[in-house]
Design an enzyme around this catalytic site. Structure first.
Site, PDB file in Angstrom:
ATOM      1  N   LYS A 168      -0.794  11.557   3.421  1.00 25.81           N
ATOM      2  CA  LYS A 168      -1.382  12.466   4.412  1.00 25.81           C
ATOM      3  C   LYS A 168      -1.452  13.889   3.865  1.00 25.81           C
ATOM      4  O   LYS A 168      -2.460  14.593   4.033  1.00 25.81           O
ATOM      5  CB  LYS A 168      -0.573  12.432   5.703  1.00 25.81           C
ATOM      6  CG  LYS A 168      -0.750  11.157   6.508  1.00 25.81           C
ATOM      7  CD  LYS A 168       0.103  11.178   7.765  1.00 25.81           C
ATOM      8  CE  LYS A 168      -0.102   9.921   8.581  1.00 25.81           C
ATOM      9  NZ  LYS A 168       0.715   9.927   9.830  1.00 25.81           N
ATOM     10  N   SER A 183       3.779  13.954   7.347  1.00 23.76           N
ATOM     11  CA  SER A 183       4.862  13.197   7.974  1.00 23.76           C
ATOM     12  C   SER A 183       4.319  11.899   8.553  1.00 23.76           C
ATOM     13  O   SER A 183       3.172  11.844   9.004  1.00 23.76           O
ATOM     14  CB  SER A 183       5.533  14.030   9.073  1.00 23.76           C
ATOM     15  OG  SER A 183       6.679  13.371   9.580  1.00 23.76           O
ATOM     16  N   ASP A 184       5.145  10.869   8.517  1.00 24.10           N
ATOM     17  CA  ASP A 184       4.749   9.587   9.091  1.00 24.10           C
ATOM     18  C   ASP A 184       5.989   8.866   9.591  1.00 24.10           C
ATOM     19  O   ASP A 184       7.072   9.001   9.004  1.00 24.10           O
ATOM     20  CB  ASP A 184       4.029   8.723   8.052  1.00 24.10           C
ATOM     21  CG  ASP A 184       3.399   7.494   8.682  1.00 24.10           C
ATOM     22  OD1 ASP A 184       2.338   7.632   9.318  1.00 24.10           O
ATOM     23  OD2 ASP A 184       3.973   6.392   8.571  1.00 24.10           O
ATOM     24  N   GLN A 185       5.826   8.117  10.665  1.00 26.28           N
ATOM     25  CA  GLN A 185       6.956   7.387  11.241  1.00 26.28           C
ATOM     26  C   GLN A 185       6.618   5.909  11.360  1.00 26.28           C
ATOM     27  O   GLN A 185       5.542   5.547  11.847  1.00 26.28           O
ATOM     28  CB  GLN A 185       7.316   7.949  12.613  1.00 26.28           C
ATOM     29  CG  GLN A 185       8.605   7.385  13.189  1.00 26.28           C
ATOM     30  CD  GLN A 185       8.990   8.073  14.491  1.00 26.28           C
ATOM     31  OE1 GLN A 185       8.459   7.749  15.546  1.00 26.28           O
ATOM     32  NE2 GLN A 185       9.905   9.029  14.404  1.00 26.28           N
ATOM     33  N   GLY A 210       9.189   9.608   7.392  1.00 27.91           N
ATOM     34  CA  GLY A 210       8.993  10.169   6.063  1.00 27.91           C
ATOM     35  C   GLY A 210       8.404  11.558   6.168  1.00 27.91           C
ATOM     36  O   GLY A 210       7.580  11.835   7.045  1.00 27.91           O
TER      37      GLY A 210
END
Length: 213
Positions: free
Chosen positions: A69, A85-87, A122
């Site tokens: 991203k 950011s990623d979840q 992350g």
């Protein structure tokens, strides 16, 4: 690519010498979290395929997508620090995705009832001028209550969390889904771990706690 300039109007000023910063996200909740640090930033929409790779563990997916991203908006922000950011929700080593609609959300939450799910968040900080990318992973363990179909339905009526990992919107009524939550960084619950990010920014030369002008 959409872009929005964001600042905290309640703060008297911003840290002097702050480097240009962009949040690679369209999430209203991530933007509100970053505003807590009272440093100027812009937002840009990342364009990424969020599908996990074959054989990829949920924690690896979260870390990879956070960096992907950030890099996806890099061409338009060559002088910036870029936050990605990623979840990814993880139940027993298997990813729990976003339900997309009510029927899938109902089935998903019925399957998670009484279970412990790890939400891997992350985060990546891409330093374009330096050509470096720092990454970190922050885990939140959440023990779901034993939920009835009626309770799940009431939650879905209220929040409609169809674009949320695990159909969980913790910043709202979703907190009532849980019996216990364990994390070193409570803001990771909402998708942007500020404790970790503050350390990463400091390492990149952004003094979040510097005196305000």
């Amino acid at each position: 690519m959409s872009e929005k300039t964001t600042a905290n109007p309640a703060s008297p000023g911003h840290a002097s010498g702050v480097r240009p910063l962009v949040l690679a996200s369209t999430s209203h909740y991530r933007r509100m979290l970053l505003e807590r640090l009272a440093i100027p930033f812009v937002t840009a929409a990342p364009h990424t395929d969020e599908s996990p790779l074959p054989g990829e563990a949920p924690r690896q997916t979260a870390l990879r997508l956070a960096e992907v991203k950030a890099r996806s908006v890099a061409p338009a922000h060559s002088n910036y620090l870029i936050i990605g950011s990623d979840q990814v929700a993880d139940c027993g080593g298997r990813p729990v995705g976003k339900p997309g609609d009510r029927a899938h959300a109902q089935a998903m939450l019925e399957g998670l009832s009484g279970k412990t799910v790890v939400f891997h968040t992350g985060i990546a900080l891409l330093d374009m001028p330096a050509g470096r990318c720092a990454t970190a992973l922050v885990d939140v363990r959440r023990k779901f209550r034993r939920l009835s179909s009626a309770e799940i339905g009431a939650y879905l009526d209220c929040e409609q969390p169809y674009d949320c990992a695990g159909a969980v919107k913790s910043e709202g009524f979703g907190i009532a889904l849980f019996e216990a939550i364990e994390s070193d960084d409570p803001t990771a619950l909402i998708g942007l771990p500020l404790i970790t990010l503050t350390s990463m920014l400091r390492d990149a030369g952004v003094a979040v706690l510097a005196a305000r002008e």
